[in-house]
Design an enzyme around this catalytic site. Structure first.
Site, PDB file in Angstrom:
ATOM      1  N   HIS A 109       0.846  -1.198   0.000  1.00 30.23           N
ATOM      2  CA  HIS A 109       0.000   0.000   0.000  1.00 30.23           C
ATOM      3  C   HIS A 109       0.874   1.238   0.000  1.00 30.23           C
ATOM      4  O   HIS A 109       1.878   1.307   0.699  1.00 30.23           O
ATOM      5  CB  HIS A 109      -0.894  -0.008   1.250  1.00 30.23           C
ATOM      6  N   ASN A 111       0.401   5.675  -0.145  1.00 29.17           N
ATOM      7  CA  ASN A 111      -0.430   6.867  -0.237  1.00 29.17           C
ATOM      8  C   ASN A 111       0.444   8.087  -0.037  1.00 29.17           C
ATOM      9  O   ASN A 111       1.262   8.124   0.890  1.00 29.17           O
ATOM     10  CB  ASN A 111      -1.549   6.860   0.813  1.00 29.17           C
ATOM     11  N   HIS A 176      -9.009  -3.872  17.804  1.00 26.12           N
ATOM     12  CA  HIS A 176      -9.969  -4.897  18.201  1.00 26.12           C
ATOM     13  C   HIS A 176      -9.388  -6.302  18.104  1.00 26.12           C
ATOM     14  O   HIS A 176      -9.949  -7.246  18.666  1.00 26.12           O
ATOM     15  CB  HIS A 176     -11.239  -4.790  17.347  1.00 26.12           C
ATOM     16  N   GLY A 260     -16.995  11.487  -1.911  1.00 21.45           N
ATOM     17  CA  GLY A 260     -16.277  10.845  -3.012  1.00 21.45           C
ATOM     18  C   GLY A 260     -17.041   9.679  -3.603  1.00 21.45           C
ATOM     19  O   GLY A 260     -18.029   9.192  -3.038  1.00 21.45           O
TER      20      GLY A 260
END
Length: 305
Positions: A109, A111, A176, A260
């Site tokens: 990933h 960004n 979690h 978006g």
């Protein structure tokens, strides 16, 4: 942070970065191609999502360019800057996600993004990074990934890598589940130190180092033989990726809050995912080793050096 801020050079770099990442991924797959769509907004923004599906090497990849011109910053963008709530803004970004077909090739990933708040004293900041999510761990891959991450931080000096590595470990964590999403990399947000030009140089360095970090790993692992066992574990671990994106990822929330396009925002999701009830790997297996050796904070470079 004051003065006139021109986002045009950032936009130009990000458009070129999207082209370069897509070309490199297509070359590694050897057959599949990205499908492109373009959406221009009335406010002057542009969305250029690209998605590759069903490749021989890449099961799914989404590489999106977005330039948003909005009237009010969404809540996800002002969590750390509440004084900017309601300000007009521009945001330019490239995000890339690669879900390989072979379980021995990790998901990756990237960004990189820039925000400028308008309607008053101009305020700008950069954010982004890259991280790696393996299904089967290889120490040489992890060390290579983090060496490239450290090199990417050169424009900001030697303290940047340990700072942004730690931030990445903390951000890409599933509270979690009490476990990390992968082996980390870099994460930074609200970056406005050392001036706009130096931050631009750092953003470019992060974008440029992503391919240098990921493509050699893909080349090394994409022909590794695998069977049903590895595939089933890959799909199970992908469920953690889906949980993080839907429950915790700020980019997902920003995209939805800013109105978006939902298809583009959720294009980063894996194509196939599996959940198992209360499943645990058998001790001594490669699957168990992922948890014991890789899904924990490690100083990969200090250990290697």
């Amino acid at each position: 942070m004051s003065g006139c801020v021109d986002i045009a050079p950032v936009r130009a770099y990000l458009l070129e970065l999207q082209d370069r990442v897509c070309a490199a991924l297509e070359a590694e797959d050897g057959g599949a191609r990205f499908r492109e769509q373009c959406f221009a907004s009335e406010t002057g923004g542009l969305a250029r999502p690209r998605v590759l599906e069903g490749g021989a090497v890449i099961e799914k990849s989404a590489v999106h360019f977005t330039h948003t011109v909005g009237r009010a910053l969404p809540a996800a963008a002002t969590e750390r800057r509440p004084e900017l709530a309601g300000r007009a803004y521009e945001a330019a970004s490239v995000s890339a996600i690669v879900h390989p077909r072979n379980p021995y090739v990790p998901t990756s990933h990237l960004n990189v993004r820039c925000f400028v708040a308008r309607g008053g004293e101009p305020v700008w900041w950069f954010g982004g990074g890259f991280d790696l999510t393996p299904y089967y761990g290889f120490e040489e891959d992890a060390v290579h990934w983090h060496r490239c991450a450290r090199e990417a931080c050169a424009p900001l000096g030697p303290d940047a890598y340990p700072r942004f590595k730690k931030w990445c470990d903390e951000y890409f964590h599933l509270p979690h589940r009490s476990e990390p999403r992968g082996i980390g990399g870099l994460f930074f947000d609200d970056l406005d130190e050392a001036g706009f030009e130096r931050c631009c140089a750092f953003q470019r360095s992060v974008g440029d180092h992503y391919l240098a970090a990921y493509i050699p790993i893909m080349q090394r692992r994409k022909a590794t033989p695998y069977g049903d066992r590895e595939r089933e574990f890959q799909l199970y671990r992908r469920s953690r990726y889906a949980e993080f994106n839907l429950l915790h990822d700020r980019g997902t929330r920003f995209g939805l809050q800013s109105g978006g396009r939902v298809e583009s925002i959720l294009a980063s999701m894996p194509p196939l995912v599996a959940w198992r009830y209360d499943w645990h790997p058998e001790p001594g297996t490669p699957e168990a080793r992922l948890y014991s050796e890789f899904l924990r904070p490690r100083d990969w470079l200090a250990e290697a050096d």
